[in-house]
Design a protein around this motif. Sequence first.
Motif, PDB file in Angstrom:
ATOM      1  N   UNK A   1       0.838  -1.206   0.000  1.00  0.00           N
ATOM      2  CA  UNK A   1       0.000   0.000   0.000  1.00  0.00           C
ATOM      3  C   UNK A   1       0.866   1.248   0.000  1.00  0.00           C
ATOM      4  N   UNK A   2       1.965   1.191   0.757  1.00  0.00           N
ATOM      5  CA  UNK A   2       2.845   2.348   0.829  1.00  0.00           C
ATOM      6  C   UNK A   2       3.464   2.624  -0.548  1.00  0.00           C
ATOM      7  N   UNK A   3       3.898   1.568  -1.217  1.00  0.00           N
ATOM      8  CA  UNK A   3       4.490   1.726  -2.549  1.00  0.00           C
ATOM      9  C   UNK A   3       3.455   2.336  -3.498  1.00  0.00           C
TER      10      UNK A   3
ATOM     11  N   UNK B   1      15.881  -3.940  -2.322  1.00  0.00           N
ATOM     12  CA  UNK B   1      14.447  -4.197  -2.150  1.00  0.00           C
ATOM     13  C   UNK B   1      14.052  -3.795  -0.737  1.00  0.00           C
ATOM     14  N   UNK B   2      12.771  -3.524  -0.511  1.00  0.00           N
ATOM     15  CA  UNK B   2      12.352  -3.129   0.828  1.00  0.00           C
ATOM     16  C   UNK B   2      12.589  -4.233   1.851  1.00  0.00           C
ATOM     17  N   UNK B   3      12.539  -5.477   1.422  1.00  0.00           N
ATOM     18  CA  UNK B   3      12.703  -6.559   2.404  1.00  0.00           C
ATOM     19  C   UNK B   3      14.165  -6.859   2.696  1.00  0.00           C
TER      20      UNK B   3
ATOM     21  N   UNK C   1      12.264   3.739  -8.229  1.00  0.00           N
ATOM     22  CA  UNK C   1      13.473   4.284  -7.604  1.00  0.00           C
ATOM     23  C   UNK C   1      13.385   4.313  -6.087  1.00  0.00           C
ATOM     24  N   UNK C   2      12.229   4.660  -5.541  1.00  0.00           N
ATOM     25  CA  UNK C   2      12.144   4.888  -4.109  1.00  0.00           C
ATOM     26  C   UNK C   2      12.374   3.627  -3.272  1.00  0.00           C
ATOM     27  N   UNK C   3      11.809   2.523  -3.687  1.00  0.00           N
ATOM     28  CA  UNK C   3      11.873   1.310  -2.868  1.00  0.00           C
ATOM     29  C   UNK C   3      12.881   0.278  -3.370  1.00  0.00           C
ATOM     30  N   UNK C   4      13.204   0.349  -4.673  1.00  0.00           N
ATOM     31  CA  UNK C   4      14.095  -0.669  -5.247  1.00  0.00           C
ATOM     32  C   UNK C   4      15.377  -0.089  -5.852  1.00  0.00           C
ATOM     33  N   UNK C   5      15.529   1.244  -5.752  1.00  0.00           N
ATOM     34  CA  UNK C   5      16.704   1.931  -6.317  1.00  0.00           C
ATOM     35  C   UNK C   5      16.921   1.599  -7.794  1.00  0.00           C
ATOM     36  N   UNK C   6      15.817   1.434  -8.505  1.00  0.00           N
ATOM     37  CA  UNK C   6      15.899   1.198  -9.950  1.00  0.00           C
ATOM     38  C   UNK C   6      15.630   2.486 -10.697  1.00  0.00           C
TER      39      UNK C   6
ATOM     40  N   UNK D   1       5.365  -0.916 -10.543  1.00  0.00           N
ATOM     41  CA  UNK D   1       4.065  -1.015  -9.875  1.00  0.00           C
ATOM     42  C   UNK D   1       3.087  -0.204 -10.720  1.00  0.00           C
ATOM     43  N   UNK D   2       2.547  -0.848 -11.729  1.00  0.00           N
ATOM     44  CA  UNK D   2       1.715  -0.142 -12.697  1.00  0.00           C
ATOM     45  C   UNK D   2       0.312   0.046 -12.132  1.00  0.00           C
ATOM     46  N   UNK D   3      -0.113   1.314 -12.076  1.00  0.00           N
ATOM     47  CA  UNK D   3      -1.443   1.651 -11.565  1.00  0.00           C
ATOM     48  C   UNK D   3      -2.169   2.593 -12.524  1.00  0.00           C
ATOM     49  N   UNK D   4      -1.505   2.922 -13.644  1.00  0.00           N
ATOM     50  CA  UNK D   4      -2.017   3.952 -14.548  1.00  0.00           C
ATOM     51  C   UNK D   4      -1.493   3.644 -15.948  1.00  0.00           C
ATOM     52  N   UNK D   5      -2.315   3.797 -16.985  1.00  0.00           N
ATOM     53  CA  UNK D   5      -1.836   3.476 -18.340  1.00  0.00           C
ATOM     54  C   UNK D   5      -0.647   4.337 -18.754  1.00  0.00           C
ATOM     55  N   UNK D   6      -0.529   5.504 -18.144  1.00  0.00           N
ATOM     56  CA  UNK D   6       0.610   6.378 -18.450  1.00  0.00           C
ATOM     57  C   UNK D   6       1.928   5.595 -18.341  1.00  0.00           C
ATOM     58  N   UNK D   7       2.026   4.778 -17.286  1.00  0.00           N
ATOM     59  CA  UNK D   7       3.273   4.034 -17.047  1.00  0.00           C
ATOM     60  C   UNK D   7       3.550   3.011 -18.156  1.00  0.00           C
ATOM     61  N   UNK D   8       2.492   2.521 -18.784  1.00  0.00           N
ATOM     62  CA  UNK D   8       2.655   1.529 -19.850  1.00  0.00           C
ATOM     63  C   UNK D   8       3.277   2.196 -21.080  1.00  0.00           C
TER      64      UNK D   8
END
Length: 279
Positions: A17-19, A73-75, A106-111, A132-139
């Motif tokens: 959820x945070x991501x 990675x966060x874990x 970048x924020x959670x995986x430094x990619x 973490x795709x949540x919007x078609x913009x990212x596609x």
Amino acid sequence: MSYSVTTVGVRPRHILEEIVWHKRQEVAQMRQELPLASLQQQLSTAPAVRNFLTALQENSHVPSIIAEVKKASPSRGVLRADFEPIAIAQAYERGGAACLSVLTDSKFFQGSFDNLRNIRQKVAIPLLCKEFVIDIYQIYYARVAGADAVLLIAAILTDEEIQDFTRVIHDLGMKALVEVHTLGELDRVLKLDNIRLIGINNRNLEDFTLDIKTTQALAEQRRSQLQSYGITLVSESGLYTPADLSFVAEVGARAVLVGESLIKQADVEKGVRSLFANG
Ligand SMILES: O=P(O)(O)OC[C@@H](O)[C@@H](O)c1c[nH]c2ccccc12
């Protein structure tokens, strides 16, 4: 039933959820800096698409390997301090990986998307945009950067979003890798149209626990549907040894997605080769 785990204004309950919460701000920012219409104009100059699915299916190794370019990675925190994404990608390719997965968060995986763009120019095998795709913009953004496939995580998307996003991904000539972790998510995805590639994540993204029997449990319970729909199955996360690869191949995985166990090795080319040790 279809639901989305994130509600605007509610404090995140777990990392996923945070991501997603951060991702929404990030995408809003990206849309401001480069509107969708302008981004779409860049499609004509994007590198040609390579066939991610065929590369997995036709690879001589069973399972074929998708090697992941993952700094942190966060874990697990930072997995590799001397991280050189291009050199790592080229070594994975020389070692025999069928495809690569490139983390762009970048924020959670430094990619980064720069990693995706740069790697694209230096290797010949297809690339998965691990986002973490949540919007078609990212596609569209992924395609312009040179992605050949895009990850869709069922746990953070509604059925309608998975269906729409899959259509956009296919319209752009790419493949969608739809990731599930539970039988409920697998059943949601199996009801949708045009799903060709499903990833079973052995890691629970809410508490980070790992169990490669997740692949076995889900694949065995839905074996006939997976076969009759012609789904190519990928087992993701927590795979370390040739025995782990054989185990998931025997229950139906045609490919595996491997990050940590490769990226931590001094010689990652040898790392890929040694995963093929059983065949
Ligand atoms: O490093 P591992 O345990 O080999 O896992 C790789 C990959 O499966 C993992 O990075 C992953 C699977 N699904 C994700 C979704 C988002 C970010 C990362 C992932």
